[in-house]
Design an enzyme around this catalytic site. Structure first.
Site, PDB file in Angstrom:
ATOM      1  N   ARG A   1      25.641  16.774 -45.312  1.00 40.98           N
ATOM      2  CA  ARG A   1      24.690  17.862 -45.511  1.00 40.98           C
ATOM      3  C   ARG A   1      23.403  17.548 -44.775  1.00 40.98           C
ATOM      4  O   ARG A   1      23.133  16.407 -44.408  1.00 40.98           O
ATOM      5  CB  ARG A   1      24.407  18.070 -46.998  1.00 40.98           C
ATOM      6  CG  ARG A   1      23.744  16.878 -47.684  1.00 40.98           C
ATOM      7  CD  ARG A   1      23.854  16.982 -49.194  1.00 40.98           C
ATOM      8  NE  ARG A   1      23.168  18.149 -49.716  1.00 40.98           N
ATOM      9  CZ  ARG A   1      21.876  18.170 -50.040  1.00 40.98           C
ATOM     10  NH1 ARG A   1      21.146  17.083 -49.876  1.00 40.98           N
ATOM     11  NH2 ARG A   1      21.310  19.251 -50.523  1.00 40.98           N
ATOM     12  N   LEU A   2      22.636  18.588 -44.551  1.00 43.81           N
ATOM     13  CA  LEU A   2      21.306  18.467 -43.972  1.00 43.81           C
ATOM     14  C   LEU A   2      20.433  19.389 -44.797  1.00 43.81           C
ATOM     15  O   LEU A   2      20.699  20.588 -44.885  1.00 43.81           O
ATOM     16  CB  LEU A   2      21.343  18.884 -42.495  1.00 43.81           C
ATOM     17  CG  LEU A   2      20.162  18.524 -41.603  1.00 43.81           C
ATOM     18  CD1 LEU A   2      19.905  17.021 -41.582  1.00 43.81           C
ATOM     19  CD2 LEU A   2      20.379  19.037 -40.186  1.00 43.81           C
ATOM     20  N   ASP A   3      19.412  18.842 -45.455  1.00 40.13           N
ATOM     21  CA  ASP A   3      18.604  19.626 -46.395  1.00 40.13           C
ATOM     22  C   ASP A   3      18.028  20.876 -45.739  1.00 40.13           C
ATOM     23  O   ASP A   3      17.806  20.915 -44.528  1.00 40.13           O
ATOM     24  CB  ASP A   3      17.467  18.767 -46.943  1.00 40.13           C
ATOM     25  CG  ASP A   3      17.981  17.641 -47.824  1.00 40.13           C
ATOM     26  OD1 ASP A   3      18.909  17.881 -48.607  1.00 40.13           O
ATOM     27  OD2 ASP A   3      17.452  16.518 -47.713  1.00 40.13           O
ATOM     28  N   TRP A   4      17.757  21.881 -46.554  1.00 35.78           N
ATOM     29  CA  TRP A   4      17.259  23.161 -46.028  1.00 35.78           C
ATOM     30  C   TRP A   4      15.964  22.976 -45.235  1.00 35.78           C
ATOM     31  O   TRP A   4      15.711  23.695 -44.272  1.00 35.78           O
ATOM     32  CB  TRP A   4      17.046  24.162 -47.179  1.00 35.78           C
ATOM     33  CG  TRP A   4      15.860  23.841 -48.052  1.00 35.78           C
ATOM     34  CD1 TRP A   4      15.847  23.038 -49.150  1.00 35.78           C
ATOM     35  CD2 TRP A   4      14.510  24.279 -47.873  1.00 35.78           C
ATOM     36  NE1 TRP A   4      14.575  22.950 -49.668  1.00 35.78           N
ATOM     37  CE2 TRP A   4      13.734  23.712 -48.908  1.00 35.78           C
ATOM     38  CE3 TRP A   4      13.875  25.109 -46.944  1.00 35.78           C
ATOM     39  CZ2 TRP A   4      12.373  23.931 -49.034  1.00 35.78           C
ATOM     40  CZ3 TRP A   4      12.511  25.337 -47.068  1.00 35.78           C
ATOM     41  CH2 TRP A   4      11.770  24.746 -48.112  1.00 35.78           C
TER      42      TRP A   4
ATOM     43  N   SER B   1      15.178  20.337 -43.473  1.00 33.35           N
ATOM     44  CA  SER B   1      15.397  19.463 -42.329  1.00 33.35           C
ATOM     45  C   SER B   1      16.031  20.277 -41.200  1.00 33.35           C
ATOM     46  O   SER B   1      16.610  21.331 -41.436  1.00 33.35           O
ATOM     47  CB  SER B   1      16.319  18.300 -42.698  1.00 33.35           C
ATOM     48  OG  SER B   1      15.737  17.510 -43.721  1.00 33.35           O
TER      49      SER B   1
END
Length: 203
Positions: free
Chosen positions: A44-47, A49
């Site tokens: 995942r890649l945080d919102w 980031s």
């Protein structure tokens, strides 16, 4: 690799959730950019980031890349508040305590100039009296919001976070919000990654 699999690399903008379903009207999702059926993000890649997100419908590859046992390198460009000193960088390299966990050794260096990135929308909060700096950080693990927690632990809060590579995959040539299928050379490298996943599925 089988022909029915898709392997996509996406340059995720700020404010986009790493999923196809919308939870609140506030956030955009992958569906706003990628019209490909049945692919899902690896990790995942945080919102809040930006940067490289790999998507596939190859479940075995998802486990190989996401499982901490294999320790694939992930490199980030990190804009922080103030200019980290040698002591702070040494701490980040050797490991810091975040939420009762000590991070694994990481590669960390202070960049001499800002990396070539598009402007963020919205821009970071800018404070005239407080300088900022850019770090390049390469980790082999991916705890929740780990980079932000690491820089905060040594006194230099993260203002902007961009993932620029996962293993051998790079953002080179992609514009913000664009995606492409992986090239054959990239796929060949992925195919060589460890495949002992049988016992790793019990997570």
């Amino acid at each position: 690799m089988a022909n029915h699999y898709r392997y996509i690399i996406f340059y995720k903008p700020y404010g986009v959730l790493s999923q196809f379903t919308q939870e609140t009207p506030k956030h955009r999702t992958l569906k706003d950019y990628i019209q490909v059926q049945d692919v899902y993000p690896v990790g995942r890649l945080d919102w809040d980031s930006e940067g490289l997100l790999l998507l596939t419908n190859d479940g075995q590859l998802q486990h190989r890349l996401a499982h901490p046992r294999f320790g694939h390198e992930r490199t980030y460009w990190v804009q922080v508040e103030r200019i980290p000193d040698v002591d702070a960088i040494n701490q980040l390299q050797t490991g810091v305590e975040i939420q009762n966990y000590r991070t694994q050794p990481a590669q960390v260096k202070l960049l001499l100039e800002a990396p070539p990135l598009p402007e963020r929308n919205p821009p970071i909060r800018f404070r005239k009296n407080i300088p900022t700096a850019w770090l390049e950080m390469t980790l082999t693990e991916g705890k929740n919001r780990q980079v932000r927690r690491m820089t905060a632990a040594v006194g230099f809060p993260t203002l902007r976070l961009v993932r620029v590579s996962i293993a051998h995959l790079h953002l080179d040539g992609l514009q913000l919000g664009e995606w492409r299928d992986l090239m054959s050379a990239e796929l060949e490298f992925l195919d060589k990654l460890p495949k002992k996943t049988k016992n790793l599925l019990r997570r």
